[in-house]
Scaffold this active site. Structure first.
Site, PDB file in Angstrom:
ATOM      1  N   GLY A  11       1.042  -1.142  -0.026  1.00  0.00           N
ATOM      2  CA  GLY A  11       0.122  -0.009   0.099  1.00  0.00           C
ATOM      3  C   GLY A  11       0.753   1.411   0.049  1.00  0.00           C
ATOM      4  N   ARG A  72       0.600  -4.811  -4.995  1.00  0.00           N
ATOM      5  CA  ARG A  72       0.907  -5.775  -4.162  1.00  0.00           C
ATOM      6  C   ARG A  72       1.045  -6.971  -5.160  1.00  0.00           C
ATOM      7  NH1 ARG A  72      -0.710  -4.092   0.814  1.00  0.00           N
ATOM      8  NH2 ARG A  72      -2.415  -2.590   0.786  1.00  0.00           N
ATOM      9  N   ASP A 103       6.061  -5.050   5.829  1.00  0.00           N
ATOM     10  CA  ASP A 103       6.586  -6.118   6.207  1.00  0.00           C
ATOM     11  C   ASP A 103       6.778  -7.315   4.963  1.00  0.00           C
ATOM     12  OD1 ASP A 103       3.856  -6.348   6.989  1.00  0.00           O
ATOM     13  OD2 ASP A 103       4.211  -8.438   7.379  1.00  0.00           O
ATOM     14  N   THR A 126       4.770   2.397   5.504  1.00  0.00           N
ATOM     15  CA  THR A 126       3.075   1.752   5.629  1.00  0.00           C
ATOM     16  C   THR A 126       2.499   2.768   6.603  1.00  0.00           C
ATOM     17  OG1 THR A 126       1.485   0.310   6.275  1.00  0.00           O
ATOM     18  CG2 THR A 126       3.813  -0.103   6.936  1.00  0.00           C
ATOM     19  N   ASP A 128       0.290   1.843   8.419  1.00  0.00           N
ATOM     20  CA  ASP A 128      -0.289   0.931   9.566  1.00  0.00           C
ATOM     21  C   ASP A 128       0.765   0.950  10.595  1.00  0.00           C
ATOM     22  OD1 ASP A 128      -2.431   0.400   8.291  1.00  0.00           O
ATOM     23  OD2 ASP A 128      -1.931  -1.723   7.711  1.00  0.00           O
ATOM     24  N   ASP A 130       3.257  -0.954  11.365  1.00  0.00           N
ATOM     25  CA  ASP A 130       3.060  -2.264  12.120  1.00  0.00           C
ATOM     26  C   ASP A 130       4.271  -2.932  11.568  1.00  0.00           C
ATOM     27  OD1 ASP A 130       2.400  -2.522   9.363  1.00  0.00           O
ATOM     28  OD2 ASP A 130       0.881  -3.815   9.704  1.00  0.00           O
ATOM     29  N   ARG A 172      -6.193  -3.216   8.941  1.00  0.00           N
ATOM     30  CA  ARG A 172      -6.878  -4.642   8.814  1.00  0.00           C
ATOM     31  C   ARG A 172      -6.217  -5.264  10.219  1.00  0.00           C
ATOM     32  NH1 ARG A 172      -6.862  -6.202   3.360  1.00  0.00           N
ATOM     33  NH2 ARG A 172      -8.205  -4.621   3.077  1.00  0.00           N
TER      34      ARG A 172
HETATM   35  O1  F6P Z   1      -1.205  -0.168   3.272  1.00  0.00           O
HETATM   36  C1  F6P Z   1      -1.984  -0.439   4.714  1.00  0.00           C
HETATM   37  C2  F6P Z   1      -3.413  -0.616   4.355  1.00  0.00           C
HETATM   38  O2  F6P Z   1      -3.980   0.706   3.996  1.00  0.00           O
HETATM   39  C3  F6P Z   1      -4.229  -1.209   5.458  1.00  0.00           C
HETATM   40  O3  F6P Z   1      -4.518  -0.311   6.631  1.00  0.00           O
HETATM   41  C4  F6P Z   1      -5.411  -1.654   4.904  1.00  0.00           C
HETATM   42  O4  F6P Z   1      -5.867  -2.697   5.613  1.00  0.00           O
HETATM   43  C5  F6P Z   1      -5.065  -2.191   3.591  1.00  0.00           C
HETATM   44  O5  F6P Z   1      -3.632  -1.369   3.125  1.00  0.00           O
HETATM   45  C6  F6P Z   1      -5.982  -2.007   2.216  1.00  0.00           C
HETATM   46  O6  F6P Z   1      -5.132  -2.586   1.363  1.00  0.00           O
HETATM   47  P1  F6P Z   1      -5.938  -2.266  -0.115  1.00  0.00           P
HETATM   48  O7  F6P Z   1      -5.643  -0.845  -0.579  1.00  0.00           O
HETATM   49  O8  F6P Z   1      -4.950  -3.215  -0.934  1.00  0.00           O
HETATM   50  O9  F6P Z   1      -7.108  -2.660  -0.267  1.00  0.00           O
END
Ligand code: F6P
Length: 322
Positions: A11, A72, A103, A126, A128, A130, A172
């Protein structure tokens, strides 16, 4: 080392462009050639690679998103696919790789090093926040501020109409955004990912506020593994406690926007250190943030997802919102 490749993966997060700019300019300053790989590992596999110069990264420091784009790429978990990627890097005469991401992206980068000997540097990016081994990842501060701004606005209308709002934030698997936003917006309750939802407690927090004359309540909910958690909470509050509420899902607005000063500063420091350390001959490290400083730490310390939270934050939210 004569040339490096640079990609963003996973992301996007506000501040990635600041890190890209710092990597490119530090590398050019060191006499290196820099190749920007578009669309993360997916772009690497397609050979979507362009040479970058000083002006390729001009006027980007203030912009969210990433000029390199990102993706991704679950296929990168396969050893054969990584072998192909390593061949492409060698064929293009790219001697080292800088990866900006979370990660999952770091796991891919680390394996390129351990399986194929490619020097790799990871820059934590990120919203997050995390990633294990680093106190901070680029984008978190901006994302939290974006969510706070939104919740403040929601609070205005919630107070005017004496309403309860359930506001869903990103993360998430990560509690970080929800906890920070909960504390900073004076939320009445925070629901963390993978915690069992305690509807009785949420209802009690709302009712306690109403009793003491509050004219609004905000429940912050971290998005769960399955979609629709906030709506489920709204329905339960209605059917079990006759509490009316509205759901507002902030979603990807939290991933965009101009990076904050904190994100620009840390991202610039991380990009700079990534190149300086590669030039010193270090070949497998992450530019982590620890105790207020950007430092290089072994990749192996940054391959896990951080999901734990400090329970005192929940107590803080609850104590301050009585
Ligand atoms: O990059 C982290 C994040 O934004 C999380 O907070 C979220 O759960 C996820 O990516 C959403 O991913 P995508 O945009 O691929 O649906």
């Amino acid at each position: 080392m004569k040339s490096i490749g640079l990609l963003c993966s996973g992301g996007d997060s506000p501040g990635m462009n600041c890190a890209i700019r710092a990597v490119v300019r530090t590398a050019i300053n060191e006499g290196l050639e820099v190749y920007g790989i578009q669309r993360g590992y997916a772009g690497l596999l397609e050979g979507n690679i362009k040479k970058l110069d000083v002006s390729s990264v001009g006027n980007i420091i203030q912009h969210g998103g990433t000029i390199l784009q990102t993706s991704r790429c679950p296929e990168f978990k396969e050893a054969e696919i990584r072998k192909e990627a390593a061949h492409i890097l060698k064929r293009k005469k790219i001697d080292a790789l800088v990866v900006i991401g979370g990660d999952g992206s770091f796991n891919g980068a680390y394996k390129l090093h351990s399986e194929h000997g490619i020097p790799v540097a990871g820059i934590p990016g990120t919203i997050d926040n995390d990633i294990s081994g680093t106190d901070y990842s680029i984008g978190f501060d901006t994302a939290v501020q974006t969510a706070i701004d939104a919740v403040d606005k929601i609070r205005d209308t919630a107070s005017s109409h004496e309403r309860t709002f359930i506001v869903e934030v990103m993360g998430r698997k990560s509690p970080a955004i929800a906890l920070h936003v909960g504390v900073c917006t004076g939320a009445e309750n925070v629901v963390l990912p993978s915690e069992k939802v305690n509807i009785d407690e949420i209802a009690a927090d709302v009712q306690r506020g109403v009793k003491r004359g509050k004219n609004s309540s905000i429940i912050i909910v971290a998005e769960g593994e399955k979609e629709g958690l906030s709506h489920e909470i709204r329905e339960n509050l209605k059917s079990n406690y006759s509490i009316d509420s509205h759901v507002c899902i902030l979603g990807h607005i939290q991933r965009g926007g101009n990076p904050s000063g904190v994100d620009r500063f840390i991202a610039s420091g991380m990009g700079y250190l990534a190149i300086k350390n590669l030039m010193k001959g270090e070949n497998s490290f992450v530019t982590a943030y620890r105790n207020g400083n950007v430092v290089a730490v072994p990749f192996t310390e940054c391959l896990e997802k951080k999901t734990e939270y400090l329970p005192q934050y929940i107590n803080l939210v609850k104590t301050l919102s009585i």
